[in-house]
Enzyme design. Structure first.
Site, PDB file in Angstrom:
ATOM      1  N   ASP A 198       1.169  -1.052   0.165  1.00  0.00           N
ATOM      2  CA  ASP A 198      -0.105   0.099  -0.484  1.00  0.00           C
ATOM      3  C   ASP A 198       0.794   0.964  -0.077  1.00  0.00           C
ATOM      4  O   ASP A 198       1.953   1.770   0.564  1.00  0.00           O
ATOM      5  CB  ASP A 198      -0.668  -0.043   1.440  1.00  0.00           C
ATOM      6  N   GLU A 248      15.889 -14.326  -0.337  1.00  0.00           N
ATOM      7  CA  GLU A 248      16.105 -15.114   1.098  1.00  0.00           C
ATOM      8  C   GLU A 248      15.324 -16.308   1.050  1.00  0.00           C
ATOM      9  O   GLU A 248      15.806 -17.625   1.014  1.00  0.00           O
ATOM     10  CB  GLU A 248      16.754 -14.339   2.795  1.00  0.00           C
TER      11      GLU A 248
HETATM   12  C1  GLC Z   1      -4.285   2.654  -0.937  1.00  0.00           C
HETATM   13  C2  GLC Z   1      -5.788   1.873  -0.331  1.00  0.00           C
HETATM   14  C3  GLC Z   1      -6.735   2.758  -0.412  1.00  0.00           C
HETATM   15  C4  GLC Z   1      -6.270   2.973   0.942  1.00  0.00           C
HETATM   16  C5  GLC Z   1      -4.865   3.904   0.766  1.00  0.00           C
HETATM   17  C6  GLC Z   1      -4.908   4.063   2.537  1.00  0.00           C
HETATM   18  O1  GLC Z   1      -4.109   4.297  -1.829  1.00  0.00           O
HETATM   19  O2  GLC Z   1      -6.181   0.991  -2.113  1.00  0.00           O
HETATM   20  O3  GLC Z   1      -7.629   2.094  -0.242  1.00  0.00           O
HETATM   21  O4  GLC Z   1      -7.025   3.728   1.509  1.00  0.00           O
HETATM   22  O5  GLC Z   1      -3.893   3.203   0.881  1.00  0.00           O
HETATM   23  O6  GLC Z   1      -4.088   3.560   3.278  1.00  0.00           O
END
Ligand code: GLC
Length: 529
Positions: A198, A248
């Protein structure tokens, strides 16, 4: 091809109206039939769910909403038996304000090691009542919130680039990096094949946290464009470190591991830096998703990706839909012409285009059913924090997250066990009946069959494997390219038919295509004889 499972909306095994890990396990045979190579599971960790799990309170457990670690192990085992890889969604830019380390930081004094794991700073102005800088959060409002100190006085501020319930980690603090190494190993030891990362252009901020010239740019564009808050050079060291951890494990057992980043940066050239040979294996290239339905726009983003990303020897990772975006059927149908089916025809064509491109492809659950965006959800059911934080102006992310229809004529359409009294967490419209998986499987003209056939050919035809593409001459409004020596893909972005670039019947087409003709809003694949 990886299939994104938005766990809370995939399939519910318990009857609480929220999808769960046992539901995902029950859906695996369906995904196998579709032909996916792997699944990416949206976050299922313990979380107060302020941003549907992207606010993680414990990175090494399962929220009881979704199951438990034993159920997780059963899911991974079942996926492995079917030859489906499992990727987890890892959230390293921020955690939940309920994470024990953040709670510890709140209870600790200014300047303490517990606060150093986050971005705590004194406010500006005579009594520190102004935020430390002028940045705005991605979802609207200031990127800083003020805390009350343990003695009850107004105190320092902490940085959150999303909601106040999602404090940003301070990656300049070595303990944070070490903690994420532990998290990676925890899940790799449990048998996962990799991670979707993310906000992978986040993590590090400019060390001095200076004011920005355009503080509202992120919220305005809904993109990570503040050059002081994103895409800092130090982040690449993290991806090198994570890559070496994956390697690893591969050295130990011979199995590949995959890191795919949610990388939102200004240019394809910048993007390519994230997929250098010792960094991420893949990074979503969102320019295709953002392109409007226009031949020149599509050609431009595909050409840039091929030159700037594939040109450096990396893979391009294509995506048309995800849990943050309006679904293609609706997006390409704008301006909406009731009943024209234009959006659906274009979405089918875009799917064949994507599956013909060199590189990886990700599809988002429901895309294979041709689900439209649910645009008329009432305000009181909307849960996306963006809606709340923009003063109820931006209705963006709930409409693509409505639980999947599996069978039957009425909600819950088999999503949740039991009867009509079982309520999915977001209401499903009546018209979802037309899109239910049982109907899709039974109708060879469905989106589902198009995706299944496309995926089957993609895995069988060497032309659609690694390699590049060669653009062919085509009339205005048509894109045509060749893969390998003889596979041609053409897309007609216009609504009127044009002559097909190859005579004979297509191998696969997104809509009716008489020999020698490429119908409007249609894509097709041919093998040249
Ligand atoms: C990313 C995710 C989204 C989330 C954001 C904060 O963009 O895809 O759904 O709200 O990160 O974590």
């Amino acid at each position: 091809m990886i299939y994104q499972v938005y766990v809370r909306s995939f399939l519910d095994s318990t009857g609480d109206g929220i999808g769960d890990l046992a539901g995902v396990r029950a859906g695996l045979p369906y995904l196998k039939k579709l032909g996916v190579d792997g699944i990416w599971l949206s976050p299922f960790y313990p979380s107060p769910q302020h941003d549907h799990g992207y606010d993680v309170a414990d990175y090494c457990d399962v929220d009881p909403l979704f199951g438990d670690l034993d159920e997780f192990d059963r899911l991974v085992g079942a996926a492995r038996r079917l030859g489906i890889k499992v990727l987890l969604d890892i959230v390293p830019n921020h955690c939940s304000s309920e994470h024990p380390w953040f709670r510890e930081a709140l209870a600790a004094p200014a300047g303490s090691p517990a606060r150093a794991r986050f971005h705590f700073a004194d406010g500006r102005g005579p009594d520190g009542a102004e935020p430390p800088n002028n940045w705005h959060a991605m979802f609207g409002g200031p990127a800083w919130s003020r805390v009350t100190e343990p003695d009850g006085t107004p105190g320092q501020w902490y940085l959150h680039m999303f909601t106040p319930e999602q404090p940003d980690w301070n990656w300049r603090e070595p303990e944070v990096a070490a903690e994420f190494d532990r998290v990676l190993r925890f899940w790799l030891d449990r048998g996962v094949d990799g991670f979707r990362i993310d906000v992978a252009a986040g993590l590090y901020k400019h060390p001095e946290l200076p004011d920005s010239d355009d503080p509202e740019a992120d919220a305005r564009t809904r993109d990570s464009v503040n050059p002081l808050a994103w895409n800092q050079p130090e982040v690449h060291d993290v991806w090198r470190r994570w890559r070496s951890i994956c390697e690893e494990y591969t050295e130990r057992d011979g199995l590949d591991r995959l890191l795919v980043g949610e990388v939102s940066v200004p240019t394809a050239r910048e993007h390519a830096r994230y997929v250098r040979p010792d960094e991420l294996h893949q990074a979503f290239f969102f320019d295709l998703l953002s392109a409007s339905w226009d031949a020149d726009a599509f050609r431009k983003v595909i050409s840039e990706a091929m030159q700037d990303i594939a040109g450096t020897g990396s893979t391009v990772t294509w995506v048309l839909n995800n849990h943050d975006q309006v679904r293609t059927v609706t997006r390409y149908g704008e301006p909406a012409t009731e009943g024209s089916g234009l959006g659906a025809a274009r979405a089918r064509a875009a799917a064949l285009l994507m599956l013909a491109l060199p590189g990886a492809a990700y599809i988002y659950q429901g895309e294979e059913l041709g689900l439209p965006e649910v645009v008329d959800l009432p305000d009181d059911v909307l849960t996306d924090p963006i809606f709340r934080r923009t003063g109820s102006r931006a209705r963006i992310r709930d409409g693509c997250r409505v639980p999947l229809p599996w069978s039957g004529q009425a909600s819950p359409f088999g999503f949740t066990p039991g009867t009509e009294s079982a309520k999915p967490w977001l209401p499903q419209p009546e018209y979802f009946a037309e899109y239910a998986t049982d109907r899709a499987l039974a109708d060879t003209r469905s989106f589902w069959h198009l995706y299944r056939d496309g995926l089957q050919l993609r895995s069988q035809l060497p032309q659609l494997g690694e390699g590049t593409l060669r653009w062919l001459d085509a009339p205005p409004g048509v894109l045509a390219f060749e893969r390998g020596d003889d596979l041609v893909c053409a897309v007609n972005f216009g609504t009127a038919p044009t002559p097909a670039p190859v005579s004979g019947t297509p191998l696969l087409a997104s809509g009716p295509c008489p020999p020698g003709v490429l119908s409007g809003s249609t894509a097709a694949w041919w093998i040249r004889s």
